[in-house]
Design a protein around this motif. Sequence first.
Motif, PDB file in Angstrom:
ATOM      1  N   VAL A 193      -0.984 -16.960  -5.255  1.00 36.85           N
ATOM      2  CA  VAL A 193      -0.558 -18.350  -5.340  1.00 36.85           C
ATOM      3  C   VAL A 193       0.934 -18.427  -5.033  1.00 36.85           C
ATOM      4  O   VAL A 193       1.732 -17.671  -5.574  1.00 36.85           O
ATOM      5  CB  VAL A 193      -0.858 -18.932  -6.736  1.00 36.85           C
ATOM      6  N   LYS A 194       1.275 -19.341  -4.138  1.00 35.49           N
ATOM      7  CA  LYS A 194       2.632 -19.377  -3.586  1.00 35.49           C
ATOM      8  C   LYS A 194       3.592 -20.194  -4.444  1.00 35.49           C
ATOM      9  O   LYS A 194       4.692 -19.775  -4.755  1.00 35.49           O
ATOM     10  CB  LYS A 194       2.537 -20.037  -2.223  1.00 35.49           C
ATOM     11  N   ASP A 195       3.117 -21.340  -4.809  1.00 32.31           N
ATOM     12  CA  ASP A 195       4.004 -22.328  -5.401  1.00 32.31           C
ATOM     13  C   ASP A 195       4.634 -21.849  -6.712  1.00 32.31           C
ATOM     14  O   ASP A 195       3.938 -21.562  -7.684  1.00 32.31           O
ATOM     15  CB  ASP A 195       3.190 -23.594  -5.648  1.00 32.31           C
ATOM     16  N   ALA A 196       5.932 -21.771  -6.746  1.00 33.92           N
ATOM     17  CA  ALA A 196       6.615 -21.260  -7.933  1.00 33.92           C
ATOM     18  C   ALA A 196       6.415 -22.176  -9.138  1.00 33.92           C
ATOM     19  O   ALA A 196       6.370 -21.724 -10.276  1.00 33.92           O
ATOM     20  CB  ALA A 196       8.098 -21.094  -7.647  1.00 33.92           C
ATOM     21  N   THR A 197       6.252 -23.441  -8.891  1.00 34.81           N
ATOM     22  CA  THR A 197       6.107 -24.371 -10.008  1.00 34.81           C
ATOM     23  C   THR A 197       4.694 -24.349 -10.584  1.00 34.81           C
ATOM     24  O   THR A 197       4.474 -24.794 -11.704  1.00 34.81           O
ATOM     25  CB  THR A 197       6.416 -25.810  -9.568  1.00 34.81           C
ATOM     26  N   ALA A 198       3.735 -23.832  -9.826  1.00 34.30           N
ATOM     27  CA  ALA A 198       2.355 -23.808 -10.313  1.00 34.30           C
ATOM     28  C   ALA A 198       2.205 -22.833 -11.468  1.00 34.30           C
ATOM     29  O   ALA A 198       1.344 -22.999 -12.322  1.00 34.30           O
ATOM     30  CB  ALA A 198       1.398 -23.444  -9.185  1.00 34.30           C
ATOM     31  N   GLY A 199       3.061 -21.796 -11.504  1.00 35.52           N
ATOM     32  CA  GLY A 199       2.946 -20.762 -12.520  1.00 35.52           C
ATOM     33  C   GLY A 199       2.995 -21.324 -13.928  1.00 35.52           C
ATOM     34  O   GLY A 199       2.170 -21.008 -14.770  1.00 35.52           O
ATOM     35  N   LYS A 200       3.938 -22.209 -14.145  1.00 33.89           N
ATOM     36  CA  LYS A 200       4.116 -22.800 -15.464  1.00 33.89           C
ATOM     37  C   LYS A 200       2.879 -23.604 -15.860  1.00 33.89           C
ATOM     38  O   LYS A 200       2.361 -23.491 -16.972  1.00 33.89           O
ATOM     39  CB  LYS A 200       5.330 -23.725 -15.428  1.00 33.89           C
ATOM     40  N   HIS A 201       2.420 -24.393 -14.894  1.00 34.75           N
ATOM     41  CA  HIS A 201       1.235 -25.214 -15.112  1.00 34.75           C
ATOM     42  C   HIS A 201       0.021 -24.337 -15.432  1.00 34.75           C
ATOM     43  O   HIS A 201      -0.732 -24.605 -16.371  1.00 34.75           O
ATOM     44  CB  HIS A 201       0.993 -26.047 -13.856  1.00 34.75           C
ATOM     45  N   LEU A 202      -0.132 -23.260 -14.640  1.00 32.91           N
ATOM     46  CA  LEU A 202      -1.268 -22.361 -14.839  1.00 32.91           C
ATOM     47  C   LEU A 202      -1.185 -21.658 -16.189  1.00 32.91           C
ATOM     48  O   LEU A 202      -2.200 -21.507 -16.877  1.00 32.91           O
ATOM     49  CB  LEU A 202      -1.316 -21.333 -13.707  1.00 32.91           C
ATOM     50  N   SER A 203       0.024 -21.256 -16.587  1.00 31.27           N
ATOM     51  CA  SER A 203       0.171 -20.590 -17.882  1.00 31.27           C
ATOM     52  C   SER A 203      -0.216 -21.529 -19.021  1.00 31.27           C
ATOM     53  O   SER A 203      -0.851 -21.104 -19.996  1.00 31.27           O
ATOM     54  CB  SER A 203       1.616 -20.121 -18.084  1.00 31.27           C
ATOM     55  N   GLY A 204       0.146 -22.791 -18.879  1.00 32.43           N
ATOM     56  CA  GLY A 204      -0.249 -23.780 -19.873  1.00 32.43           C
ATOM     57  C   GLY A 204      -1.760 -23.897 -19.962  1.00 32.43           C
ATOM     58  O   GLY A 204      -2.339 -23.907 -21.054  1.00 32.43           O
ATOM     59  N   MET A 205      -2.395 -23.965 -18.795  1.00 31.45           N
ATOM     60  CA  MET A 205      -3.858 -24.058 -18.769  1.00 31.45           C
ATOM     61  C   MET A 205      -4.485 -22.803 -19.362  1.00 31.45           C
ATOM     62  O   MET A 205      -5.492 -22.867 -20.066  1.00 31.45           O
ATOM     63  CB  MET A 205      -4.337 -24.258 -17.334  1.00 31.45           C
ATOM     64  N   ALA A 206      -3.865 -21.634 -19.070  1.00 34.99           N
ATOM     65  CA  ALA A 206      -4.419 -20.378 -19.574  1.00 34.99           C
ATOM     66  C   ALA A 206      -4.416 -20.352 -21.099  1.00 34.99           C
ATOM     67  O   ALA A 206      -5.357 -19.859 -21.728  1.00 34.99           O
ATOM     68  CB  ALA A 206      -3.619 -19.199 -19.024  1.00 34.99           C
ATOM     69  N   ARG A 207      -3.357 -20.928 -21.703  1.00 35.85           N
ATOM     70  CA  ARG A 207      -3.323 -20.985 -23.171  1.00 35.85           C
ATOM     71  C   ARG A 207      -4.449 -21.866 -23.699  1.00 35.85           C
ATOM     72  O   ARG A 207      -5.104 -21.540 -24.682  1.00 35.85           O
ATOM     73  CB  ARG A 207      -1.974 -21.514 -23.648  1.00 35.85           C
ATOM     74  N   ALA A 208      -4.701 -22.984 -23.005  1.00 38.81           N
ATOM     75  CA  ALA A 208      -5.796 -23.869 -23.419  1.00 38.81           C
ATOM     76  C   ALA A 208      -7.144 -23.168 -23.235  1.00 38.81           C
ATOM     77  O   ALA A 208      -8.055 -23.321 -24.055  1.00 38.81           O
ATOM     78  CB  ALA A 208      -5.746 -25.163 -22.615  1.00 38.81           C
ATOM     79  N   VAL A 209      -7.249 -22.379 -22.164  1.00 39.27           N
ATOM     80  CA  VAL A 209      -8.479 -21.608 -21.949  1.00 39.27           C
ATOM     81  C   VAL A 209      -8.708 -20.666 -23.117  1.00 39.27           C
ATOM     82  O   VAL A 209      -9.826 -20.541 -23.631  1.00 39.27           O
ATOM     83  CB  VAL A 209      -8.402 -20.816 -20.616  1.00 39.27           C
ATOM     84  N   ASN A 210      -7.634 -20.019 -23.588  1.00 38.41           N
ATOM     85  CA  ASN A 210      -7.755 -19.115 -24.726  1.00 38.41           C
ATOM     86  C   ASN A 210      -8.258 -19.856 -25.959  1.00 38.41           C
ATOM     87  O   ASN A 210      -9.057 -19.328 -26.732  1.00 38.41           O
ATOM     88  CB  ASN A 210      -6.400 -18.465 -25.036  1.00 38.41           C
ATOM     89  N   THR A 211      -7.774 -21.083 -26.141  1.00 32.89           N
ATOM     90  CA  THR A 211      -8.231 -21.889 -27.274  1.00 32.89           C
ATOM     91  C   THR A 211      -9.739 -22.119 -27.207  1.00 32.89           C
ATOM     92  O   THR A 211     -10.456 -21.955 -28.190  1.00 32.89           O
ATOM     93  CB  THR A 211      -7.498 -23.252 -27.277  1.00 32.89           C
TER      94      THR A 211
END
Length: 352
Positions: free
Chosen positions: A9-27
């Motif tokens: 994934v290229k977009d540097a700003t997507a990382g933050k968004h994805l990490s947020g989603m990953a935490r919700a996935v863990n929930t």
Amino acid sequence: MLLTYRYRVKDATAGKHLSGMARAVNTVWNFCGGIQNDSRRLNRRWPSAFDLIGLTNGSSKELGLHSDTIQAVCKQFAVSRDAAHRRPRWRVSRGPKRSLGWVPFQCDRPLKIAGDTVKCLGRRYRVWLSRPIPEDIRSGSFSQDTTGRWYLNLVCRVADDLPAGTGEVGIDLGLNTLAAVSSGEKIRNPRHIRKAATKLARAQRAGRKKLARKIHRKVAAQRRHFLHVTSTHIVRANALICVGDVNSAALARTRMAKSVLDAGWSALRSMLRYKTAMRHGARFVDTNERYSSQVCSGCHAVSGPRGLKDLGVRNWVCSECGVSHDRDTNAALNILVSGRNVALHRPEIPAL
Ligand SMILES: [Zn+2]
């Protein structure tokens, strides 16, 4: 057959968004785990993926997660649990034992793809187009590696009726060269790891963990690329591919460990196997390589180098027929003979 294609994934700003989603996935995942524990305590039957989806229904907005992802998590939870016959591990969002980020999704409707941009889960992601994005995508996920980079994984259906080549080949996996082919060709092991070893050691001594990981990752990527190119090249040309059954796990515990791990035998073997499976009429055979270096491929006399003491012998002359052999090419020729025998349901090793 299904293959997973991976794009960075290229977009540097997507990382933050994805990490947020990953935490919700863990929930969601841990919620499923909690339900699992409860049903066990109450002696209820294990919740199915369908039950879990029902229980998580309506949580999408609060979690900031696409409902498609929530469903995919529930399904994967049930699959992992049923495979292991127990509750999968908890997913950890913070701290040193943090789980690597993971955001799955289903592809009930085709993804919108334009050039290097993929639209999924209501957002556009740009990727490095290391290869064209295939058509028939079944499911996908975003996942993170140990250095925190994000990748888009797409599970695609690939035609498994590609035409096979016409050749037959025996392959002897080795240490000095990655493999010797029965045609006499040698596949050189690029030894990226050794070249980078000094650099890596220096980085580790200096306690530069991040740099060390970076070097590791680069080497791994280069090796994977090399093995893919090599295996595709072999599979395209041949209808019968025979590979000696070197036990790399056993060798990896010996003095030669570094070379074994470096060589990536098992990766090459599994690539050859699945790539052969995609070609109609092609066959992959694992052969017993016990006598492959001792037997003369010309006259079948047991006149070659034997045992550990002769491990260093690279070239030898058959005492029976006088043909001079390259050790590895001779072994590859014998592996091809054994492989042909297996394919014809004959005894694998001809009577010695
Ligand atoms: Zn001979």
